[in-house]
Design a protein around this motif. Structure first.
Motif, short mmCIF file in Angstrom:
data_model
loop_
_atom_site.label_atom_id
_atom_site.label_comp_id
_atom_site.label_asym_id
_atom_site.label_seq_id
_atom_site.Cartn_x
_atom_site.Cartn_y
_atom_site.Cartn_z
N VAL A 26 -5.61 0.39 -3.78
CA VAL A 26 -5.10 1.01 -2.55
C VAL A 26 -6.26 1.50 -1.68
CG1 VAL A 26 -3.73 2.90 -1.61
CG2 VAL A 26 -2.88 1.64 -3.58
N LEU A 50 -5.00 2.84 -7.82
CA LEU A 50 -5.67 3.68 -6.83
C LEU A 50 -6.88 2.96 -6.24
CD1 LEU A 50 -5.92 6.31 -5.32
CD2 LEU A 50 -7.14 7.29 -7.27
N THR A 68 0.82 -1.22 0.00
CA THR A 68 0.00 0.00 0.00
C THR A 68 0.85 1.26 0.00
OG1 THR A 68 -1.60 -1.25 1.32
CG2 THR A 68 -1.94 1.13 1.15
N ALA A 121 1.03 3.74 -3.18
CA ALA A 121 0.55 5.12 -3.04
C ALA A 121 1.64 6.11 -3.42
CB ALA A 121 0.08 5.36 -1.61
N SER A 138 1.96 6.60 4.79
CA SER A 138 1.12 5.92 3.79
C SER A 138 -0.13 6.74 3.51
CB SER A 138 0.73 4.52 4.29
OG SER A 138 1.86 3.70 4.44
N LEU A 170 -1.29 8.44 -0.03
CA LEU A 170 -2.58 8.08 -0.59
C LEU A 170 -3.41 9.33 -0.91
CD1 LEU A 170 -4.77 6.17 -1.47
CD2 LEU A 170 -5.45 5.89 0.92
N ASN A 172 -4.42 1.77 4.94
CA ASN A 172 -3.51 2.87 4.58
C ASN A 172 -2.17 2.70 5.29
OD1 ASN A 172 -5.66 3.87 3.21
ND2 ASN A 172 -6.10 5.53 4.65
#
Length: 631
Positions: free
Chosen positions: A361, A358, A334, A338, A379, A383, A367
């Protein structure tokens, strides 16, 4: 465990010695022997709490005496202070045991038999180390149980106090199975040290047999350790350790010893994690072996960008995520996806790779570094940045993300210490402040993302003011999670360059960055003293964002070096750029030695897939072509 703390408090020794005897790390390593009596106690409900506390203290002090004895016979140098304390522990233990078991108690005969068994095992082990003969599985187990004989005394001591031998045999088997498993683990963990000290162990015997069968001659500890794993010996022995732990746990559960069974389950989990790390390491080695190590000749800016895009496209897992950085938590998914997604979306958010990534994720609600970890600030920052660059609504993600921002504008990696401890299986005594405090590298990356979100202008202002305050009496920002301060300084400059009133504060950090450039044009990784394409790209992008004209010479030299060092597969070579301090480390400079390893803490890790580095370089090169075109 209070019984031991209370006893140490009564000793007439210097405070420093008391603190050493109560060192949390040491007590954590001695966990089994501090808690063994309490683990077994439910099988003997007749024994009073006062007797259990006395027995717990005396048995642990006797263990400490034996530990010192083992060190004494293994080493020609033994501190007299430790020897004095070991005799103090021995005398206290024997007086305490005499108070619990009067002369004539069957305990003393059993205790004497176990001592003989222990000494016979020590003698057998020493003879084996001298002769270095082949060790059979039967001899290994016999020595393992014999060396743990005094732990078996815990069962006899409880049985004598309770006046019942009803469960004695099964509990003896439970302790024996546990120590066979522990011996398998210890011999693997201490392989290099045992070789250095001339100890002869079962995996060492098996490794020497493997070398002989394959016509390999070496006495290099590092190579022997490699063959321990390449041969599969370590993995097989870890599997055997798990089998013995499982037998022990089954007995503990059937005897109603739930706390002991939980401890044994942790041993099983530890072995399984070790096996997973071995598997991951072999995977990492295979991945790295498939990368190109040949430099792309006659490279231009446009072709470099095209080749880098091709590399990222070819190295996406199932077309939905990128993976990189092998650690004890596994590979990053992740966080890496990201970050790379944000880098590519800044270039061209219509890239067909990006929407599936996307969506993948976003579908993973953690996250985090990967699905096995809890949400973290970095993270979440990447994101939000990825979503924003793609034109997606970030309202929901923003609410979770802003929870990582402190009132003063600093950003933390992890917010909740209790949840973090639980995830990492750390006791309350181990601090996690290093991972829950705010850090410049985390704050700078967050401020960089905030700069492009008008609705969060106030949060951007506060974060930038925090970054500016960190520069007081300093020339640049310091990184916590990264091996070079170039990371924090680059993101700090890029963030403040978007702030009309604070941009001027970037002059000194920008000069520092320029001065860190090597004459060949690259920025190095101070942890490995190697050229780093990752840090080179970050430095160039920061200087370009702050004042491209003033730093044109540095930028041009840096870009030239990047173009001359791209591999034929479109990637750039990586170095160990990610730093993983122990959770209690507040200042990374306090760590005396950083291990070059993918696993554990106080280690430095490389992006073995070259994706973090390549996407960063690609983003920087594209920014330069865009600015050139606009001119």
């Amino acid at each position: 465990m209070s019984f031991y703390h209370n006893y140490i408090g009564t000793l007439s020794i210097p405070t420093a010695e008391k603190e050493a005897l109560l060192d949390p790390k040491m007590l954590s390593e001695h966990h089994l022997y501090l808690h063994l009596i309490s683990y077994l106690a439910p099988a003997f409900p007749e024994i009073s709490s006062a007797q259990l506390e006395s027995l717990s203290l005396n048995s642990y002090l006797y263990f400490r005496f034996l530990l010192c004895f083992d060190q004494l016979i293994d080493s020609s140098h033994f501190p007299l202070g430790e020897m004095r304390l070991s005799f103090e522990f021995y005398e206290k233990a024997m007086r305490g045991l005499a108070a619990l078991y009067p002369e004539g108690s069957p305990f003393w005969e059993q205790f004497s038999n176990l001592k003989s068994r222990y000494f016979n095992s020590v003698i057998s082990e020493k003879k084996g180390s001298h002769k270095k003969e082949e060790m059979t599985p039967e001899l290994f187990q016999e020595i393992a149980i014999g060396k743990s004989a005094m732990s078996l005394a815990a069962v006899d001591s409880l049985a004598c106090l309770a006046g019942s031998n009803l469960r004695r045999d099964e509990l003896i088997d439970c302790i024996s199975q546990l120590h066979i498993g522990l011996q398998y683990m210890d011999d693997i963990d201490d392989f290099k040290l045992d070789f250095k000290e001339g100890q002869w162990t079962y995996p060492m015997s098996l490794t020497q047999m493997y070398l002989k069968q394959n016509g390999i001659v070496t006495q290099d500890p590092a190579l022997l350790h490699t063959y321990l794993y390449v041969s599969g010996i370590a993995q097989k022995n870890l599997g055997l350790a798990i089998a013995h732990f499982e037998k022990s746990a089954l007995i503990a559960s059937s005897a109603g010893l739930s706390s002991f069974a939980s401890f044994l389950e942790k041993q099983i989990s530890s072995c399984q994690s070790h096996l997973q790390e071995v598997e991951d390491l072999f995977l990492k080695t295979e991945i790295k072996s498939q990368k190109s190590f040949s430099i792309l000749k006659y490279n231009s800016l446009d072709s470099s960008i095209e080749n880098a895009l091709g590399y990222l496209a070819k190295n996406i897992e199932d077309s939905t995520e990128w993976t990189d950085f092998m650690t004890s938590a596994g590979q990053s998914t992740t966080w890496t996806s990201a970050y790379i997604g944000m880098q590519l979306a800044e270039i061209d958010n219509s890239n067909p790779l990006l929407k599936p990534v996307l969506q993948k994720v976003i579908s993973i609600s953690s996250n985090a570094f990967n699905g096995a970890m809890i949400q973290d600030g970095d993270s979440s920052s990447f994101l939000v940045g990825f979503q924003q660059k793609m034109g997606f609504d970030t309202d929901l993600t923003q609410r979770n993300w802003l929870a990582f921002m402190n009132v003063d504008g600093g950003w933390v990696t992890y917010r909740d210490p209790t949840t973090l401890r639980k995830k990492l299986d750390l006791p309350v005594s181990v601090s996690v402040k290093g991972w829950t405090n705010s850090h410049a590298c985390v704050s700078a990356a967050a401020a960089y993302v905030l700069a492009d979100i008008p609705s969060l202008r106030l949060d951007f202002e506060i974060s930038c003011l925090h970054l500016a305050s960190l520069l007081e009496y300093k020339t640049h920002w310091s990184s916590y999670w990264w091996t070079s301060d170039v990371y924090a300084t680059s993101f700090g400059i890029q963030a403040l360059s978007h702030h009309s009133e604070l941009k001027s504060r970037c002059e000194t950090p920008a000069l520092w960055l320029a001065n860190e450039q090597e004459t060949s044009g690259y920025w190095s990784n101070p942890a490995t003293q190697e050229p780093s394409a990752f840090y080179t790209a970050l430095a160039i992008k920061a200087l370009h964002a702050y004042d491209a004209k003033a730093f044109d010479k540095s930028i041009t030299k840096g870009v030239d070096w990047l173009l001359k060092n791209q591999m034929t597969d479109g990637s750039w070579l990586t170095t160990r750029i990610l730093r993983i301090p122990a959770t209690d480390v507040l200042d990374p400079s306090s760590v005396k030695r950083w291990r070059k390893s993918s696993f554990g803490v106080n280690c430095i890790v490389d992006d073995h897939n070259r994706l973090f580095t390549t996407s960063t370089v690609l983003n920087t090169l594209y920014q330069l072509t865009k600015s050139t075109a606009s001119c």
